[in-house]
Motif scaffolding. Structure first.
Motif, short mmCIF file in Angstrom:
data_model
loop_
_atom_site.label_atom_id
_atom_site.label_comp_id
_atom_site.label_asym_id
_atom_site.label_seq_id
_atom_site.Cartn_x
_atom_site.Cartn_y
_atom_site.Cartn_z
N ALA A 46 0.80 -1.35 -0.11
CA ALA A 46 -0.09 -0.10 -0.05
C ALA A 46 0.94 1.24 -0.01
CB ALA A 46 -1.01 -0.12 1.36
N PRO A 47 1.87 1.22 0.69
CA PRO A 47 2.78 2.57 0.93
C PRO A 47 3.51 2.85 -0.76
CG PRO A 47 3.41 1.20 2.47
CD PRO A 47 2.09 0.37 1.81
N TYR A 48 3.77 1.68 -1.41
CA TYR A 48 4.45 1.84 -2.60
C TYR A 48 3.43 2.42 -3.66
CZ TYR A 48 6.86 1.05 -6.93
OH TYR A 48 7.45 1.76 -8.04
N LEU A 49 2.12 1.83 -3.65
CA LEU A 49 0.88 2.48 -4.43
C LEU A 49 0.62 3.99 -4.21
CD1 LEU A 49 -1.16 1.86 -6.59
CD2 LEU A 49 -2.82 1.10 -4.75
N ARG A 51 2.87 6.18 -3.01
CA ARG A 51 3.81 6.98 -3.48
C ARG A 51 3.54 6.96 -4.99
NH1 ARG A 51 10.34 5.84 -3.41
NH2 ARG A 51 9.63 4.60 -5.21
N ALA A 52 3.35 6.18 -5.54
CA ALA A 52 3.15 6.09 -7.07
C ALA A 52 1.68 7.15 -7.33
CB ALA A 52 2.66 4.80 -7.78
N VAL A 53 0.95 6.93 -6.73
CA VAL A 53 -0.22 7.88 -6.84
C VAL A 53 0.12 9.22 -6.56
CG1 VAL A 53 -2.85 8.53 -6.00
CG2 VAL A 53 -2.00 6.22 -6.44
N ARG A 54 0.90 9.67 -5.46
CA ARG A 54 1.17 10.90 -4.88
C ARG A 54 2.31 11.48 -6.16
NH1 ARG A 54 2.79 9.63 0.22
NH2 ARG A 54 4.84 9.42 -0.60
N LEU A 151 -5.95 1.45 0.74
CA LEU A 151 -6.15 3.03 0.63
C LEU A 151 -7.23 3.42 0.17
CD1 LEU A 151 -2.63 3.28 -1.58
CD2 LEU A 151 -3.06 3.68 0.77
N ALA A 152 -8.15 2.74 -0.60
CA ALA A 152 -9.25 3.07 -1.67
C ALA A 152 -10.62 2.58 -0.90
CB ALA A 152 -9.29 2.75 -3.19
N GLY A 153 -10.30 1.54 0.04
CA GLY A 153 -11.68 1.02 0.70
C GLY A 153 -12.52 2.10 1.35
N ASP A 193 8.21 -4.59 -1.68
CA ASP A 193 8.71 -4.01 -3.11
C ASP A 193 10.20 -3.93 -3.07
OD1 ASP A 193 6.04 -2.65 -3.51
OD2 ASP A 193 6.44 -2.12 -1.63
N ILE A 194 10.87 -3.81 -1.81
CA ILE A 194 12.28 -3.66 -1.59
C ILE A 194 13.01 -5.22 -1.78
CG2 ILE A 194 14.34 -3.61 0.04
CD1 ILE A 194 12.38 -1.81 1.60
#
Lengths: 341, 61
Positions: A46-49, A51-54, A151-153, A193-194
């Protein structure tokens, strides 16, 4: 003895201080230097997504084409460099791939809601509509990817949530502890992700196993013995007539309405399908009617439809719908003029 | 395991010959080193751990 006790406490305190200082430094380094992938990682967090959205929200409005879809657009079994969006980017289009394995109309809708809630204003949205995802037994039919759901729930209405099934239990002690650590420690939150960045696999054990299988030839033998045959796809496609009770139809309709309301140009690709492989299961009049139902729904909502259902030869598929590297190149050639308009 | 040292008269003499005690008594066992070692262990556990957080069952085949 009290002196010795204090000394021990002092030593432990100093060790703890060094330990936490290093953790904080690592988190700062991760925040500053952790690279963005060309597509979401296989097991994205979720934090990676987030960041991508940001990052997308920071891009000038109407400058990028956002690609939302399933494993077909993600580039199943292919390196990121060979999938369709990377090919489109090489051709000069500003595209951002937010597809992921396990996409579906419900996931497309949730991701659109997340993007819009974060102020993302894309130049256009490209998404794929895959007939197999209208099948209630498809794994993503009624499930939102857990990282997207996190994030979207809360952006979805009660009625929308009622159409979906939960994917993870967020109430267990383990889940709460995991959530707490993730909220306070970025390195831990981004661990999946790492790991993929380091090992090119979901974890070190899989990477090691993969390397051993490649060296020993076991992987090549396995793949030769497990070439996709029609029987593997029996039940993948449900040819019941589509209607508004189908959850994927409900969320597809919602996505189309949302895009129209937000005045975002949209291109929907009817997913290429391997009719040679699937002939016994899908080459019936009802399949065509379902395809027509989806096309009409999209076009009435103002979405431009690129029907690729029968465009690709059998040799360009890995299986029922995933394309080879050459297939992805061909797909990019077809989509490029549609998106460049 | 603390070795029985022949001829040793008290606990201090026994400990002086014990390898673990020697290790702990080394300058390297500074609290900062302990903090660094702990940090490396925790990071290695997170990095090398299994992908148990793979929470989405993807059934393509």
């Amino acid at each position: 003895m009290p002196g010795a006790g204090l000394k021990l406490l002092g030593a432990l305190g100093a060790a703890a201080l060094v330990f936490f200082a290093l953790l904080a430094a690592l988190d700062l380094a991760i925040g500053a230097w952790f690279p963005g992938f060309e597509r979401l990682s296989e097991n994205f967090s979720a934090p990676y997504l987030e960041r991508a959205v940001r990052d997308l929200a920071k891009a000038p409005a109407r400058s990028e084409i956002v690609v939302i879809g399933d494993s077909v657009l993600w580039g199943y079994k292919l390196p990121a460099t060979e999938n369709v969006t990377t090919q489109l980017a090489r051709g000069g289009l500003a595209v951002r791939n937010l597809s992921f394995e396990g996409g579906s109309p419900a996931n497309t809708y949730a991701l659109l809601r997340l993007l819009l809630a974060n102020g993302v204003r894309p130049r256009a949205v490209l998404f794929n509509v895959n007939q197999k995802e209208f099948n209630p037994s498809d794994s993503a039919y009624q499930k939102i990817h857990p990282s997207l759901d996190a994030l979207a729930g809360n952006l979805l209405s009660r009625d929308e949530r009622a159409q979906l099934l939960p994917t993870v239990d967020r109430t267990s002690i383990e889940a709460r502890l995991d959530g707490w650590i993730s909220a306070h420690w970025r390195f831990y939150a981004l661990r999946s992700d790492i790991r993929e960045a380091l090992f090119n696999q979901v974890d070190a054990a899989h990477a090691l196993d993969d390397a051993v299988q490649i060296v020993s030839g076991a992987k090549a033998r396995f793949e030769a013995e497990h070439r996709p045959t029609p029987d593997r796809f029996e039940g993948t496609y449900d040819l019941s007539p589509l209607d508004d009770k189908n959850v994927s139809v409900i969320f597809l309709r919602k996505s189309v309405a949302l895009l129209a309301r937000e005045r975002i140009p949209a291109v929907a690709m009817l997913t290429p399908t391997n009719h040679v492989l699937l002939h016994d299961f899908i080459d019936t009049p009802q399949y065509g009617k379902n395809l027509e139902f989806v096309r009409t729904l999209l076009e009435r909502g103002g979405v431009r439809v690129v029907d690729l259902d029968r465009t690709f030869g059998s040799g360009q598929f890995i299986d029922n719908d995933h394309l080879t590297a050459a297939g992805n190149r061909h797909l990019a050639e077809i989509l490029e003029p549609e998106l460049a308009r | 395991m603390i070795e029985i040292v022949p001829g040793a008269k008290n606990v201090e003499e026994v400990l002086e010959h014990d390898p673990v005690f020697k290790l702990v008594g080394m300058r390297l066992a500074h609290p900062a080193v302990l903090g660094v070692v702990l940090f490396l262990i925790v990071v290695a556990i997170v990095l090398l751990g299994p992908a148990s957080e793979s929470r989405f069952i993807y059934t393509d085949f």
